[in-house]
Design an enzyme around this catalytic site. Structure first.
Site, short mmCIF file in Angstrom:
data_model
loop_
_atom_site.label_atom_id
_atom_site.label_comp_id
_atom_site.label_asym_id
_atom_site.label_seq_id
_atom_site.Cartn_x
_atom_site.Cartn_y
_atom_site.Cartn_z
N GLY A 251 0.96 -1.25 0.00
CA GLY A 251 -0.11 0.03 -0.01
C GLY A 251 0.92 1.38 -0.06
N ASP A 252 2.10 1.44 0.62
CA ASP A 252 2.73 2.35 0.73
C ASP A 252 3.52 2.63 -0.60
OD1 ASP A 252 4.67 4.33 2.22
OD2 ASP A 252 6.28 2.93 1.40
N ALA A 253 3.85 1.74 -1.23
CA ALA A 253 4.47 1.71 -2.72
C ALA A 253 3.13 2.27 -3.63
CB ALA A 253 4.74 0.41 -3.18
#
Length: 132
Positions: free
Chosen positions: A25-27
């Site tokens: 999700g961060d990416a």
């Protein structure tokens, strides 16, 4: 062979570790913001990077998830809570513990939607602040 358009079944994605969902999700969130800024600006890369860093920080992610909570589905809320409540291996650098925990939950939701191929929903949520 792996392809970027390979998707997980909902039940398989729900079984993933919250930290694995947050990792993806961060990416995904970072890529979304980078593309958004690149398409709307002719700034230098260093300036774009500084702007992106301000948007994808824990504090901003925590504020965004607060705005999104009323429109999240039951599955999304469950994924968020698992991420928010999971024990993390790192500490928040420029955010409160509460902001960091919320941002991890936000990243879990983003990772879950991406991995399960729910791109229309993901785009809606990531653009939500602009639809207010």
């Amino acid at each position: 062979m792996f392809n970027l358009d390979d998707k997980l079944e909902l039940n398989t994605a729900k079984q993933l570790s919250p930290l694995n969902l947050a990792f993806i999700g961060d990416a995904v969130h970072t890529l979304f913001v980078r593309q958004q800024m690149q398409y709307s600006s002719d700034d230098k890369v260093s300036e774009l990077n500084a702007k992106v860093s301000k948007v994808v920080c824990a504090k901003n992610q925590a504020e965004l998830i607060d705005k999104l909570m009323p429109i999240l589905t039951e599955d999304e809320i469950a994924i968020f809570k698992r991420g928010r409540n999971t024990k993390k291996g790192t500490r928040a650098k420029n955010a409160t513990v509460q902001e960091y925990n919320k941002s991890t939950g936000f990243e879990c939701v983003v990772g879950f939607l991406y991995l399960t191929g729910q791109t229309d929903r993901l785009n809606y949520l990531l653009n939500y602040k602009e639809n207010l």
